[in-house]
Design a protein around this motif. Structure first.
Motif, PDB file in Angstrom:
ATOM      1  N   PRO A 366       0.839  -1.212   0.000  1.00 50.35           N
ATOM      2  CA  PRO A 366       0.000   0.000   0.000  1.00 50.35           C
ATOM      3  C   PRO A 366       0.867   1.252   0.000  1.00 50.35           C
ATOM      4  CG  PRO A 366       0.004  -1.041   2.172  1.00 50.35           C
ATOM      5  CD  PRO A 366       0.689  -2.006   1.240  1.00 50.35           C
ATOM      6  N   PRO A 368       2.401   4.574   1.005  1.00 48.61           N
ATOM      7  CA  PRO A 368       2.558   5.145   2.363  1.00 48.61           C
ATOM      8  C   PRO A 368       1.625   6.336   2.573  1.00 48.61           C
ATOM      9  CG  PRO A 368       4.411   5.730   0.943  1.00 48.61           C
ATOM     10  CD  PRO A 368       3.614   4.722   0.187  1.00 48.61           C
ATOM     11  N   ARG A 369       1.050   6.376   3.731  1.00 46.72           N
ATOM     12  CA  ARG A 369       0.133   7.482   4.052  1.00 46.72           C
ATOM     13  C   ARG A 369       0.925   8.723   4.435  1.00 46.72           C
ATOM     14  NH1 ARG A 369      -4.302   5.620   8.238  1.00 46.72           N
ATOM     15  NH2 ARG A 369      -5.012   7.744   7.702  1.00 46.72           N
ATOM     16  N   ARG A 370       0.470   9.815   3.899  1.00 43.89           N
ATOM     17  CA  ARG A 370       1.136  11.073   4.252  1.00 43.89           C
ATOM     18  C   ARG A 370       0.701  11.498   5.649  1.00 43.89           C
ATOM     19  NH1 ARG A 370       1.097  15.127  -0.925  1.00 43.89           N
ATOM     20  NH2 ARG A 370       2.343  13.806  -2.358  1.00 43.89           N
ATOM     21  N   PRO A 371       1.625  11.990   6.418  1.00 40.62           N
ATOM     22  CA  PRO A 371       1.208  12.504   7.737  1.00 40.62           C
ATOM     23  C   PRO A 371       0.306  13.718   7.560  1.00 40.62           C
ATOM     24  CG  PRO A 371       3.490  13.089   7.275  1.00 40.62           C
ATOM     25  CD  PRO A 371       3.065  12.139   6.182  1.00 40.62           C
ATOM     26  N   ALA A 372      -0.648  13.845   8.463  1.00 36.29           N
ATOM     27  CA  ALA A 372      -1.592  14.978   8.387  1.00 36.29           C
ATOM     28  C   ALA A 372      -0.831  16.302   8.575  1.00 36.29           C
ATOM     29  CB  ALA A 372      -2.652  14.841   9.464  1.00 36.29           C
TER      30      ALA A 372
END
Length: 377
Positions: A366, A368-372
């Motif tokens: 998946p 990588p999710r970006r940090p908020a």
């Protein structure tokens, strides 16, 4: 090419005492300390062609070595030419050379014929000339970058290789070597070295020696197959056969049923052309020829002994293999002869659809999710 500048290659003159050098003794049975990777450079006085070749040399005293030369090869011919003129053959023995020079010294005659200088091959491999300088005590040259250089004369005198038994030093096939009762002598006249020199050596059955021997043979095998019109994708002289006795051939995908026969015939041609080659293992383009796991997998799943094993009986072989002996096989007509074999582990053309190896997909990870983003007030 400009003449080499000796100032670029400073050398120290050492006492003429071989016993003071760190020359290895490999086993308790050895005839003595051995130069196992000594590259001898000499010029044939009849042809003017230089020869570079590696030989085993046993230290017999502070200024004396015995040398084993394969009969009929270039150094022995140059030695005989010098003796016919009534003089010894000047030689320079090198310990510690760059890979290109060592690899060129091990190329077979089919690649480097007697009228071709091995140093020209070394220069081509390295991409630059091999620099030579004059020896200080004999009338010949030496390779400037060598760690140690032992200058001397190859004499008419002879001596036993071992003075206390029948053993020499381990051979490249992994067995203890037999001492020769009479070998030519080298009288050492000078020794030089670079600063903090490293004395390069190999053990008889070592991986390094097998790689050196296999390099030139692989190229020669590929050249033979190309000239025959049956080019293989790759050749690998396996170190288990000392880089000489076991050849792995990788073939491209077959284009028709005629290729089933062409692979076997080409492999048999390799066995007939190269005296040292004893086994040829043929595999397809989906097999990693440098992976023992892959080679054994191909042997297990793509080989039936009743139809894929092809034997050439009683051929000229190599006597250092102890199985090539009439006491081992009464079907051999003389010692040093052998049965040779092709192991055809290629897939028959008509069966190719049944032998497809799976192609595993790359795992999809998946994103990588970006940090908020930080909350700003």
């Amino acid at each position: 090419v400009p003449a080499p500048d000796p100032a670029r290659w400073p050398r120290e003159t050492l006492p003429v005492d071989l016993t003071a050098l760190p020359v290895p003794v490999l086993t308790d049975e050895d005839a003595g300390p051995y130069l196992t990777l000594g590259a001898v450079l000499a010029t044939d006085p009849d042809t003017g062609v230089r020869n570079l070749s590696v030989h085993r040399m046993c230290v017999q005293g502070p200024d004396t070595l015995t040398i084993w030369m394969v009969p009929g090869r270039d150094l022995e011919l140059a030695h005989q030419a010098a003796l016919r003129r009534g003089s010894p053959l000047p030689v320079a023995i090198h310990l510690g050379l760059c890979p290109a020079v060592l690899l060129s010294s091990c190329c077979p005659t089919s690649l480097v014929p007697p009228d071709l200088d091995e140093l020209a091959v070394a220069g081509a491999l390295a991409g630059q000339p091999v620099e030579l300088l004059p020896c200080r005590t004999v009338d010949t040259e030496f390779i400037a970058h060598a760690e140690y250089v032992i200058e001397g004369e190859l004499l008419a005198d002879r001596a036993p290789e071992s003075r206390h038994g029948t053993v020499a030093t381990p051979e490249f096939l992994g067995y203890q070597g037999r001492a020769h009762p009479s070998l030519p002598l080298i009288r050492v006249t000078g020794i030089t070295a670079r600063e903090s020199p490293i004395l390069q050596a190999v053990s008889g059955p070592g991986h390094e020696q097998s790689v050196l021997l296999g390099f030139g043979m692989e190229a020669a095998v590929l050249d033979l197959l190309r000239r025959r019109g049956t080019p293989a994708l790759a050749a690998h002289c396996h170190t288990a056969g000392g880089g000489q006795l076991m050849v792995v051939l990788q073939w491209p995908a077959k284009r028709g049923p005629e290729d089933d026969v062409a692979v076997r015939v080409a492999a048999e041609a390799v066995l007939e052309q190269f005296r040292m080659a004893k086994l040829v293992l043929c595999v397809g383009d989906d097999v990693d020829i440098e992976s023992d796991q892959d080679l054994w997998w191909a042997m297990v799943t793509r080989f039936q002994a009743d139809q894929d094993l092809h034997v050439l009986p009683d051929r000229e072989g190599f006597p250092l293999d102890p199985s090539q002996h009439t006491g081992y096989s009464p079907s051999l007509s003389a010692d040093g002869r052998t049965a040779k074999a092709v192991f055809d582990c290629t897939v028959p053309y008509a069966q190719r659809a049944r032998f497809q190896r799976p192609r595993f997909t790359e795992p999809s990870l998946p994103a990588p999710r970006r940090p908020a983003a930080p909350h700003l007030r």
